[in-house]
Design an enzyme around this catalytic site. Structure first.
Site, PDB file in Angstrom:
ATOM      1  N   ASN A 161       0.846  -1.191   0.000  1.00  0.00           N
ATOM      2  CA  ASN A 161       0.000   0.000   0.000  1.00  0.00           C
ATOM      3  C   ASN A 161       0.880   1.238   0.000  1.00  0.00           C
ATOM      4  O   ASN A 161       1.568   1.494   0.986  1.00  0.00           O
ATOM      5  CB  ASN A 161      -0.882   0.021   1.252  1.00  0.00           C
ATOM      6  CG  ASN A 161      -1.657   1.313   1.380  1.00  0.00           C
ATOM      7  OD1 ASN A 161      -2.524   1.597   0.563  1.00  0.00           O
ATOM      8  ND2 ASN A 161      -1.323   2.123   2.371  1.00  0.00           N
ATOM      9  N   GLU A 162       0.883   1.963  -1.086  1.00  0.00           N
ATOM     10  CA  GLU A 162       1.612   3.240  -1.146  1.00  0.00           C
ATOM     11  C   GLU A 162       3.025   3.120  -0.600  1.00  0.00           C
ATOM     12  O   GLU A 162       3.508   4.034   0.070  1.00  0.00           O
ATOM     13  CB  GLU A 162       0.919   4.305  -0.296  1.00  0.00           C
ATOM     14  CG  GLU A 162      -0.470   4.627  -0.656  1.00  0.00           C
ATOM     15  CD  GLU A 162      -0.969   5.878   0.061  1.00  0.00           C
ATOM     16  OE1 GLU A 162      -0.321   6.368   0.998  1.00  0.00           O
ATOM     17  OE2 GLU A 162      -2.024   6.381  -0.363  1.00  0.00           O
TER      18      GLU A 162
HETATM   19  O1  AHR Z   1      -7.376   6.748   3.070  1.00  0.00           O
HETATM   20  C1  AHR Z   1      -6.579   7.221   4.105  1.00  0.00           C
HETATM   21  C2  AHR Z   1      -5.116   6.894   3.906  1.00  0.00           C
HETATM   22  O2  AHR Z   1      -4.643   7.511   2.759  1.00  0.00           O
HETATM   23  C3  AHR Z   1      -4.792   5.455   3.682  1.00  0.00           C
HETATM   24  O3  AHR Z   1      -4.638   4.763   4.843  1.00  0.00           O
HETATM   25  C4  AHR Z   1      -3.494   5.500   2.960  1.00  0.00           C
HETATM   26  O4  AHR Z   1      -3.324   4.417   2.099  1.00  0.00           O
HETATM   27  C5  AHR Z   1      -3.521   6.824   2.266  1.00  0.00           C
HETATM   28  O5  AHR Z   1      -2.398   7.559   2.524  1.00  0.00           O
END
Ligand code: AHR
Length: 863
Positions: free
Chosen positions: A595-596
C-alpha cells in the site's frame, strides 16, 4: 501564462534537450551558468531542495522562488521529513547525486540521484553511525570511488568521518578523518536579500532552462488545478445557457470492467471499533495501552472507558493468569461491600432502543473459588435503570457467561454497569454488549444502518483492512490476518496507526462475511513485507523490511490466507474457516500486496518474493501491486516499472486532489498503455464534501468508465468517519452512534454503483460553445448492462448554466419509452443534496436539460 509561451515550454519539455539547446541559441542565452542548490534554514529543510542560477556568482535568480525539486521521504509525515544541508555533486558519468543530513541526531545521511535534477531515483538512508549524528555530508569522487564525509558532534566534540562506495548501495564502514581534510565546498550566497548556504556548480544553460520550464509547467498546472466554484463565477461570468447534441453510437462499443465500483474500508476515523463493528462497549478487553497514543494521553490505558460506581470494591488491572496470552489484561475486583458496580461508558455513550435485545457476555473467574451473582444493567447518567438482568458465575477458572438485556427505553448515552452481589474477589474480561439486531443478524456482527448504507452503493468489491492500517506503523504494527481470526479472546489487539486502538473484533472472518452478505468480492490488502513509508518507528526512514530470515514465514502467511479463504474443509486453513462457521469457500479472487510503499530495493525484494509465490501456487488469484501514494513521482514511476517487469496483473493507484485536478485530468487513463498492468484506483477523492467536489468526481468517473478496459476497479477513500473522531477529512459517510450521514460524494458513488455496465458505448458531445474550459465541464458516459440489457447514460454538467441537450441514440433498438431519470444537483458549495428520481420519455432522439451543476443518470430499458 501566455498560451504561446506555454506551448513553447510544452514543446521544449516534450522534445527534450536538443530543442532546448536550439531555443537557447536562438535567444542568445549563455552557454553555461552557475547553479546553486540549497534548502532553507527558516523551515529547517522541510521545504526540500531548491535551485537558483547566476551568470556571475553574485546576482542569483531563484527558480520558483523556492520551487521544490526534491523532497525528503525520511521519517513520519510532517515535521520529520527534512532535507538539511544538501550537497549536490555531478559524477563523471553525468549523474547528479544529492546527499543531505536528515536531522541533528540520526547517524544516517540521505542519498538520491538524478539524470536531469527533475526526476529523482528512490532515496536511500544508509546507517553509518551508531551513537552519533551525521551533519553536512559532502561527496567527492576519486579512482572510481565516491567518498562521503560528514561531521558528527553528538559526543560534544566535532569529528569528521567518511565512508566510501562505488554504487551508493554498499558502503565501507565509517572511518574517522582529520577535520581539515573536509572539502568545505558549501558557499553562502544572497538570494533575494537572504543569505543561503549550498553548493555551486557550473552547468550548461540548457539544464537551467529545463529546470525553469519544469517550474513554469508546474505553476501552470497548479493554476489549472486550483480552479474552483469561486473562480467559475469570473471564468463563466458571461456564459449563457448552452445547447448540446450527444450522439451515442451503438455500433462502437468495447467491453469494460464489470467490477469498476467498489468500496475501501479502513479502520480510520473509528470506522471499525466504535463504528461499523457493532460492539457497544469500549475497551472490552482492558487492552487499551498508553502506547496506542505514544504516551500522549495518560487516560488512554487499560482502564479507559471504565470506572467504578460506588465504593467498597477496588478495581485493578491484572495480568497474572489471562484467558489467552494475546489478551493479557483483565479487571480484578475485591468486593468488601456489595453495591459498587464496574461501569463502561461505551464509545461516546451507548445508544439503545426501547424494546430491543442486547447480547451481554463476559468471561469471569472467581480466584476465591466462591460463586457469585452479577447484576448487569443498562443505566442512564443519573442512575436511571434502562433494563437489567442477572448472571451467576460459579467457576474458579475463566468461564464465559451470556445473557440478554432488553432496553426499557431509548437512550443515546446509556452506560453498562456490572454489580457483583457477593463479597470476595472476582476477575472479569472480554465484557461485551452487542445489539441482536446486527446486519444480517450475525453474532459479532456489524451495525445495520452503516452496513446497509455501504451495501446500497452496490459495491462490486470491498478492499480492507486499509490503507496504512494494512502495512502498519513500523514492522511490529503490520496487520497480520491470522491475529484477527478465531475466538475473540484469542485475537491480538494492537495499536491502530491512526492513533487509537484496534480490537480485531472486526477481523478477516467478519470482513469476508460482509463481502458475501453484500455480494461484493473480497479484496484483502497484505503488507508487502514493509511497513508504512511514514512509519514513526523502525529507524532509517520506512523503514526497513521484515528481515529476510523471516520472509519465508511471511510469504507462507499470504499463501495460508488464500487457503483459509478458498481451501476445501479438508485443508488445514480451510478447516479453520469451516470451524469458524463457514464451510463454503469465500471465493477469494484478488489480493493486494502493498500500500503506497516507498518503492526501493527493500520493497522490491520482498514484493517479488510474495508475488512469485502467490503466482506459482495460486495462478487463479489476481495480485494487485502498489505504485505509491500519488499519480506521479518516484514511487509511481518505479512501482510501475517493477509491476511491468514482473507482469503483475494490476496495480493500485492513489490520489487525493483538488476538484480542479479531476476536471483537468480526465484524459489521465486515455493515454495508458493497454498492454501493461490494469489499474485499480484504490484511493481517490477530491478535497471537500460539497456538490462541486462530488461533481468533479462524477465527471472523472465518466473517464474511468470510458477507460474501463484498463481501469478495472475504483474506490473512493476513506469511506467511514465517526463525528468527533476523524483523523482524515473528507470521508464518504459520516456517522455518530445513532445517525448515518452520507455525503453528496456518497450519492455519486451510489449512482455509479447502482448504474454500472459492462460495455462502453462511444458517444460524441457537440456543444454550442467550444471553449476548452466549457467543454471540459460537460462529460458523458454511456454503458450497457448486459444482465438487464439497460442502456445507462450519465451526464455531468459542472457549468453554472443549464445545458439543453438533444440525445441521439444511433442504432439502439427496442427502447422502452419510459426511462428512469435521476438528478443530483445543488449550489456548488452545498454539502447536502439528495438525488431525485423520476421517469422521463425517451426515444432514439430526445431532449434532456442538464441543470447547472448537476449529475444526471438516465436508465433506459431496451428489451
Ligand atoms: O485513506 C486514508 C489513507 O490515505 C490510507 O490509509 C493510505 O493508504 C492513504 O495515505
Amino acid at each position: 501564462m501566455k498560451p504561446a509561451f506555454l506551448l513553447l515550454c510544452m514543446i521544449a519539455l516534450l522534445i527534450g534537450k536538443p530543442t532546448l539547446g536550439a531555443v537557447s541559441q536562438m535567444t542568445k542565452q549563455p552557454d553555461s551558468v552557475y547553479l546553486f542548490s540549497y534548502s532553507t534554514e527558516k523551515d529547517a529543510g522541510r521545504g526540500g531542495l531548491y535551485f537558483a542560477w547566476s551568470t556571475d556568482q553574485e546576482n542569483w535568480t531563484p527558480i520558483g522562488p523556492e520551487f521544490r525539486f526534491l523532497f525528503c521521504d525520511y521519517g513520519r509525515w510532517g515535521a520529520e521529513k527534512r532535507l538539511v544541508t544538501p550537497f549536490l555533486f555531478q559524477a563523471p558519468d553525468g549523474i547528479w547525486h544529492c546527499v543531505w543530513s536528515l536531522n541533528e541526531h540520526t547517524g544516517t545521511f540521505a542519498h538520491a540521484e538524478s539524470k536531469d535534477l527533475i526526476y529523482w531515483q528512490p532515496q536511500t538512508y544508509p546507517i553509518v553511525m551508531k551513537n552519533n549524528n551525521c551533519l553536512q555530508p559532502e561527496v567527492s569522487f576519486n579512482n572510481g570511488q565516491y567518498r562521503i564525509s560528514w561531521i558528527s558532534d553528538k559526543s560534544g566534540k566535532q569529528q569528521a568521518f567518511y565512508v566510501t562506495t562505488t554504487d551508493f548501495k554498499n558502503y565501507s564502514s565509517a572511518k574517522e578523518m582529520p577535520l581539515k581534510d573536509r572539502l568545505n565546498f558549501r558557499k553562502e550566497v544572497s538570494i533575494s536579500g537572504k543569505n543561503e548556504t549550498g553548493t555551486i556548480r557550473k552547468v550548461a544553460w540548457e539544464l537551467v532552462e529545463s529546470l525553469l520550464n519544469k517550474q513554469k509547467l508546474n505553476a501552470y498546472r497548479d493554476q489549472q488545478w486550483s480552479e474552483s466554484a469561486k473562480t467559475d463565477s469570473l471564468r463563466f461570468a458571461s456564459l449563457k445557457n448552452l445547447d448540446a447534441t450527444i450522439t451515442v453510437d451503438n455500433s462502437k462499443s468495447k467491453k469494460i470492467s464489470d467490477i469498476l465500483v467498489g468500496v475501501f474500508f479502513e479502520d480510520i476515523n473509528y470506522a471499525a471499533d466504535g463504528g461499523l463493528y457493532a460492539e457497544l462497549l469500549q475497551n472490552r478487553d482492558f487492552e487499551y495501552a498508553l502506547s496506542d497514543k505514544e504516551g500522549n494521553d495518560k487516560t488512554w490505558n487499560n482502564r479507559k472507558a471504565w470506572h467504578l460506581n460506588g465504593s467498597g470494591a477496588p478495581f485493578s488491572i491484572d495480568s497474572v493468569s489471562p484467558i489467552h496470552p494475546n489478551n493479557a489484561h483483565y479487571a480484578a475486583l475485591n468486593i468488601d461491600k456489595v453495591g459498587a458496580g464496574l461501569v463502561n461508558e461505551g464509545y461516546d455513550g451507548i445508544a439503545i432502543k426501547a424494546g430491543e435485545k442486547y447480547n451481554f457476555s463476559v468471561f469471569v473467574s472467581n480466584p476465591d473459588k466462591k460463586g457469585k451473582k452479577l447484576v448487569v444493567r443498562l443505566i442512564g447518567k443519573d442512575g436511571e435503570n434502562y433494563g437489567e438482568t442477572t448472571v451467576s458465575a460459579n467457576s474458579s477458572g475463566w468461564k464465559k457467561l451470556e445473557t440478554i438485556l432488553i432496553a426499557k427505553q431509548t437512550a443515546t448515552d446509556a452506560q453498562l454497569e456490572i454489580v457483583p452481589q457477593t463479597t470476595g474477589s472476582i476477575e472479569l474480561d472480554m465484557i461485551s454488549l452487542f445489539p441482536q439486531n446486527t446486519f444480517k443478524g450475525h453474532k459479532n456482527g456489524l451495525r445495520t444502518d452503516l452496513a446497509q448504507t455501504i451495501a446500497n452503493i452496490h459495491p462490486r468489491f470491498v478492499r480492507f483492512p486499509g490503507g496504512c492500517v494494512a502495512h502498519g506503523d513500523g514492522l511490529g504494527n503490520i496487520y497480520r490476518w491470522k491475529n484477527t481470526v478465531g475466538p475473540l479472546e484469542s485475537r491480538k489487539p494492537q495499536k491502530n496507526l491512526w492513533g487509537y486502538h484496534q480490537t480485531a473484533g472486526l477481523g478477516y472472518f467478519e470482513y469476508f462475511q460482509f463481502c458475501e452478505d453484500i455480494g461484493a468480492a473480497p479484496l484483502p490488502v497484505i503488507a508487502a513485507g514493509v511497513p508504512c513509508q511514514n512509519s514513526a518507528t523502525g529507524g532509517a526512514g520506512q523503514q526497513g523490511g521484515i528481515p529476510m530470515c523471516d520472509m519465508d514465514n511471511y510469504v507462507q502467511d499470504v499463501l495460508d490466507l488464500i487457503e483459509w479463504a478458498n481451501g476445501d474443509v479438508k485443508t488445514k486453513w480451510g478447516k479453520i474457516r469451516a470451524e469458524a462457521g463457514h464451510p463454503k469457500p469465500f471465493n477469494l479472487k484478488y489480493v493486494g500486496i502493498g500500500n503506497e510503499d516507498l518503492i526501493n530495493d527493500i520493497f522490491e525484494e520482498r514484493f517479488t518474493m510474495i508475488y512469485k509465490a502467490v503466482k506459482e501456487k495460486h495462478p487463479e488469484i489476481t495480485v494487485i501491486g502498489t505504485v505509491g501514494p500519488t499519480f506521479e513521482g518516484t514511487d509511481y514511476v518505479e512501482g510501475w516499472k517493477i509491476a511491468t517487469k514482473l507482469g503483475v496483473p494490476m496495480v493500485d493507484e492513489h490520489y487525493y486532489q483538488s476538484p480542479g485536478w479531476f476536471i483537468n485530468n480526465q484524459d489521465f487513463y486515455d493515454k495508458y498503455d493497454r498492454s501493461k498492468p490494469k489499474v485499480y484506483l484504490g484511493e481517490y477523492a477530491s478535497w471537500g464534501s460539497t456538490i462541486y467536489n462530488s461533481l468533479s468526481e462524477a465527471l472523472y468517473l465518466t473517464s474511468l468508465e470510458r477507460n474501463g478496459d484498463v481501469v478495472s476497479m475504483a474506490s473512493y477513500a476513506p469511506m467511514l468517519a465517526k463525528e468527533g473522531h476523524t483523523q482524515w477529512n473528507p470521508d464518504l459517510i459520516y456517522f455518530n452512534n445513532t445517525e448515518v450521514k452520507p455525503t453528496v460524494d456518497y450519492f455519486v458513488q451510489q449512482l455509479y454503483g447502482q448504474n454500472s455496465g459492462d460495455t462502453y458505448l462511444k458517444s460524441d458531445v457537440k456543444l454550442s460553445d467550444e471553449n476548452e474550459s466549457v467543454r471540459k465541464r460537460v462529460a458523458v458516459s454511456v454503458v450497457r448492462d448486459s444482465k438487464s440489457n439497460d442502456l445507462i447514460v450519465k451526464m455531468v454538467n459542472m457549468l453554472p448554466v443549464a445545458v439543453s441537450t438533444r440525445l441521439k441514440l444511433d442504432g439502439v433498438s427496442n427502447i422502452n419509452p419510459s426511462a428512469m431519470l435521476t438528478v443530483l444537483t445543488g449550489n456548488p458549495g452545498d454539502k447536502t443534496a439528495n438525488p431525485v428520481t423520476g421517469t422521463m420519455s425517451v426515444s432514439n432522439d430526445f431532449p434532456c436539460t442538464l441543470p447547472a451543476y448537476s449529475f444526471t443518470v438516465i436508465r433506459i430499458k431496451t428489451k
